[in-house]
Design an enzyme around this catalytic site. Structure first.
Site, short mmCIF file in Angstrom:
data_model
loop_
_atom_site.label_atom_id
_atom_site.label_comp_id
_atom_site.label_asym_id
_atom_site.label_seq_id
_atom_site.Cartn_x
_atom_site.Cartn_y
_atom_site.Cartn_z
N ASN A 12 0.92 -1.22 -0.05
CA ASN A 12 -0.12 -0.07 -0.14
C ASN A 12 0.85 1.22 -0.26
OD1 ASN A 12 -1.77 2.11 0.41
ND2 ASN A 12 -2.29 1.46 2.38
N LYS A 14 -0.16 4.22 -0.54
CA LYS A 14 -0.61 5.53 0.18
C LYS A 14 -0.35 6.71 -0.51
CE LYS A 14 -0.32 3.29 4.85
NZ LYS A 14 -0.19 3.18 6.31
N HIS A 98 -9.48 0.84 4.92
CA HIS A 98 -8.26 0.92 5.63
C HIS A 98 -8.48 1.77 7.05
CE1 HIS A 98 -4.01 2.01 6.64
NE2 HIS A 98 -3.58 0.91 5.87
N GLU A 100 -6.81 3.95 8.10
CA GLU A 100 -6.76 5.49 7.77
C GLU A 100 -8.01 5.90 7.33
OE1 GLU A 100 -2.11 4.89 7.15
OE2 GLU A 100 -3.52 5.62 5.59
N GLU A 168 -5.07 -5.58 10.58
CA GLU A 168 -4.18 -4.61 10.75
C GLU A 168 -4.58 -3.86 12.26
OE1 GLU A 168 -2.34 -2.69 7.00
OE2 GLU A 168 -4.40 -1.79 7.26
N GLY A 174 2.45 1.86 10.94
CA GLY A 174 3.11 3.23 10.84
C GLY A 174 4.12 3.56 12.15
N SER A 213 3.34 -2.60 10.39
CA SER A 213 4.94 -2.45 10.49
C SER A 213 5.61 -3.79 10.15
CB SER A 213 5.32 -2.02 11.84
OG SER A 213 4.76 -0.81 12.07
N GLY A 234 3.22 -1.59 4.16
CA GLY A 234 3.24 -0.18 4.01
C GLY A 234 4.39 0.52 3.42
#
Length: 250
Positions: A12, A14, A98, A100, A168, A174, A213, A234
């Site tokens: 991903n 992003k 996701h 986010e 996740e 992150g 991560s 990520g």
């Protein structure tokens, strides 16, 4: 139990990547590791790179996807992209729900489900994300959260062919923090059980990815946990070297 699905390593990107980043896409696509057929590989790029990335990988094993879609086919939704537009740009997958999107844009399970239905209607494979926050984990509600998110986010038409689940833990995205191997095993075992209860044999065919991560230093251990069918990566997916280092676990 049905056949074990082929693992999937998904990246991903992003809100990262310019046209020059296509060189990384080409390098990943050209790797002999992908040609081995031991696993599937996917990079979900920004919408600006979707068609270009799909073109440069068209004759390779690397799949290209998007990071979100609207739940409507078209209309007055300035700045949004529909599942049909992703398919028209030659994308094959789309990440939906996701953390986010869930936290920053307040997307709930009902909207994630609606987007997943839209993805399926356009022939896309939906990578549906679920996961608990740090507060939910510390209060012992992890499995309850996963149960509710799975029930609310997945439509009845989900199958092993059109749906991938990405677990996740929000607190590990992150941050450099990773759930313990025992925690990962427990969550994935629970997710598998819930999928099989609802979808029967299709529940065994749905791939369950771990995200949070994931990097070269921990990939080998994580990817060999039972019911972990790959990873959603990520930052470590932004360069071919780092992404392929994770792939080398297979």
């Amino acid at each position: 139990m049905g056949p074990v699905p082929k693992p999937l390593i998904a990246g991903n990107w992003k809100m990262n990547g310019m046209r020059g980043s296509l060189a990384q896409i080409k390098e990943i696509a050209a790797s002999n590791m992908l040609a081995s057929g031991k696993f599937d590989a996917l990079i979900c790029v920004p919408a600006t790179l979707l068609h270009s990335a799909a073109l440069v990988t068209s004759d390779t094993p690397l799949k290209i996807g998007a990071q979100d879609c609207h739940d409507r086919e078209n209309g007055a939704y300035t700045g949004d992209i529909s599942a049909g537009m992703i398919a028209d740009s030659l994308g094959s997958h789309v990440i939906i729900g996701h953390s986010e999107r869930r936290t920053r844009y307040r997307e709930d399970d009902a909207l994630v489900r609606s987007k997943t239905i839209a993805a399926h209607k356009s022939g896309l494979i939906a990578v549906v994300c679920i996961g608990e926050t740090e507060e939910e984990r510390s209060s012992g509600r992890t499995l309850d959260v996963l149960r509710y998110q799975l029930a609310g986010s997945l439509p009845d038409g989900a199958t092993g062919e059109n749906t991938v689940i990405a677990y996740e833990p929000v607190w590990a995205i992150g941050t450099g923090r990773t759930a313990s191997i025992a925690d990962i095993a427990e969550a994935h075992r629970f997710i598998r059980s819930e999928l099989c209860k609802r979808f029967n044999s299709e529940g065994d065919r749905m791939r369950i990815l771990y995200g949070g991560s994931v990097k070269a230093s921990n990939a080998d251990e994580i990817l060999h946990v039972e019911n972990v069918d790959g990873a959603l990566v990520g930052g470590a997916s932004l360069t071919a070297r780092d992404f392929l280092s994770i792939c080398s676990a297979y």
